[in-house]
Design a protein around this motif. Structure first.
Motif, PDB file in Angstrom:
ATOM      1  N   TYR A   1     -68.702 -72.653  43.740  1.00 23.70           N
ATOM      2  CA  TYR A   1     -69.970 -72.943  43.082  1.00 23.70           C
ATOM      3  C   TYR A   1     -70.729 -73.984  43.904  1.00 23.70           C
ATOM      4  CZ  TYR A   1     -68.664 -70.283  38.959  1.00 23.70           C
ATOM      5  OH  TYR A   1     -68.322 -69.259  38.100  1.00 23.70           O
ATOM      6  N   TYR A   2     -71.977 -73.640  44.226  1.00 25.05           N
ATOM      7  CA  TYR A   2     -72.831 -74.525  45.005  1.00 25.05           C
ATOM      8  C   TYR A   2     -74.003 -75.006  44.152  1.00 25.05           C
ATOM      9  CZ  TYR A   2     -70.612 -72.606  49.230  1.00 25.05           C
ATOM     10  OH  TYR A   2     -69.722 -72.217  50.196  1.00 25.05           O
ATOM     11  N   CYS A   3     -74.375 -76.234  44.405  1.00 22.95           N
ATOM     12  CA  CYS A   3     -75.624 -76.787  43.908  1.00 22.95           C
ATOM     13  C   CYS A   3     -76.601 -76.751  45.091  1.00 22.95           C
ATOM     14  CB  CYS A   3     -75.361 -78.216  43.435  1.00 22.95           C
ATOM     15  SG  CYS A   3     -76.787 -79.151  42.949  1.00 22.95           S
ATOM     16  N   ALA A   4     -77.842 -76.394  44.826  1.00 23.62           N
ATOM     17  CA  ALA A   4     -78.823 -76.318  45.909  1.00 23.62           C
ATOM     18  C   ALA A   4     -80.164 -76.849  45.447  1.00 23.62           C
ATOM     19  CB  ALA A   4     -78.969 -74.868  46.397  1.00 23.62           C
TER      20      ALA A   4
ATOM     21  N   SER B   1     -81.545 -77.203  50.871  1.00 22.87           N
ATOM     22  CA  SER B   1     -80.358 -78.058  50.986  1.00 22.87           C
ATOM     23  C   SER B   1     -79.296 -77.571  50.021  1.00 22.87           C
ATOM     24  CB  SER B   1     -80.692 -79.515  50.675  1.00 22.87           C
ATOM     25  OG  SER B   1     -81.600 -80.038  51.606  1.00 22.87           O
ATOM     26  N   TRP B   2     -78.054 -77.593  50.468  1.00 25.03           N
ATOM     27  CA  TRP B   2     -76.927 -77.143  49.657  1.00 25.03           C
ATOM     28  C   TRP B   2     -75.853 -78.226  49.643  1.00 25.03           C
ATOM     29  CZ3 TRP B   2     -75.957 -71.548  48.544  1.00 25.03           C
ATOM     30  CH2 TRP B   2     -77.054 -70.742  48.883  1.00 25.03           C
ATOM     31  N   GLY B   3     -75.128 -78.297  48.550  1.00 22.10           N
ATOM     32  CA  GLY B   3     -73.932 -79.119  48.534  1.00 22.10           C
ATOM     33  C   GLY B   3     -72.800 -78.406  49.250  1.00 22.10           C
ATOM     34  N   ARG B   4     -71.664 -79.070  49.347  1.00 26.01           N
ATOM     35  CA  ARG B   4     -70.505 -78.462  50.016  1.00 26.01           C
ATOM     36  C   ARG B   4     -69.789 -77.449  49.131  1.00 26.01           C
ATOM     37  NH1 ARG B   4     -67.387 -83.143  53.539  1.00 26.01           N
ATOM     38  NH2 ARG B   4     -69.136 -83.596  54.931  1.00 26.01           N
ATOM     39  N   GLY B   5     -70.069 -77.482  47.851  1.00 28.59           N
ATOM     40  CA  GLY B   5     -69.463 -76.537  46.936  1.00 28.59           C
ATOM     41  C   GLY B   5     -68.188 -77.053  46.307  1.00 28.59           C
TER      42      GLY B   5
END
Lengths: 123, 113
Positions: free
Chosen positions: A95-98, A112-116
């Motif tokens: 699951y990613y936050c973007a 931009s994306w988080g590392r998940g």
């Protein structure tokens, strides 16, 4: 440069509720230039948008998940949250936050994306 | 939902050669209000999250090497990597943000021959 960091439980059993948090640093989640999204990735389904939320708190959710999914934001903590009820093995994914760019209520590309955070649903 | 179809699924290339990745959308992603194609490309290296390369079909994100080029319009798009480098080994995804839900292609894996 904005940083996004997802956190969550990692392992759940079927029917439990998945709760994830995305903590944003070096940027404000209340900025009107951006919206925030959750995206998941599983080997079988590729990249799948789950839902998005504006800085005003208005959410958009994938129709097939709408009945199980809540997305919210906490401006005081600069966090975005996801809750997915009644999980099954099909919810196993990264699951990613973007962060997404927007203009008015038009949602544009994710810049931009988080590392998940990996989530496994198994009995 | 708009379906994004990428080809090929896997692309072996020699160092220094050109790589061409195709993406076709099931509906137009050209937005008449801003006269832009709502199409982006991402690069995902092993163990990493996707990284934005191209948006508006042909605009390179800041810091992206100019060997990465996006082109195309309406339903047919191409990502070209001129002179592939070893660090370009990754899976590349196209993504439409014209309509909700935003959707992604299944990816093209670029590997060194």
């Amino acid at each position: 440069q904005v940083q996004l960091q997802e956190s969550g439980p990692g392992l759940l059993t079927p029917s439990q509720t998945l709760s994830l948090t995305c903590t944003v640093s070096r940027g404000s989640i209340t900025s009107s230039t951006y919206y925030w999204a959750w995206i998941r990735q599983s080997p079988g389904k590729g990249l799948e948008w789950i839902g998005s939320i504006y800085h005003t708190g208005s959410p958009y959710r994938k129709s097939s998940l709408k009945s199980r999914l809540t997305i919210s934001l906490d401006a005081s903590k600069n966090q975005i949250s996801l809750k997915l009820n009644s999980v099954t093995a099909a919810d196993t994914a990264m699951y990613y936050c973007a962060r997404g760019r927007k203009s008015g209520y038009e949602m544009y590309y994710f810049d931009s994306w988080g590392r998940g955070t990996a989530v496994t649903v198994s009995s | 939902d708009i379906v994004m179809t990428q080809s090929p699924g896997s692309l072996p290339v020699s160092l220094g050669e050109r790589a061409t990745i195709n993406c076709k959308s099931s509906q137009s992603v050209f937005h008449s209000s801003n006269k832009k194609n709502h199409l982006a490309w991402f690069q995902q290296k092993p163990g990493q999250s996707p990284k934005l390369l191209i948006y508006w079909a042909s605009t390179r994100e800041s810091g992206v090497p100019d060997r990465f080029r996006g082109s195309g319009s309406v339903t047919d798009f191409t990502l070209t990597i001129d002179s592939v480098q070893a660090e370009d080994v990754a899976v590349y995804y196209c993504h439409q943000y014209h309509s909700v839900p935003p959707t992604f292609g299944l990816g093209t894996r670029v590997e060194i021959k």
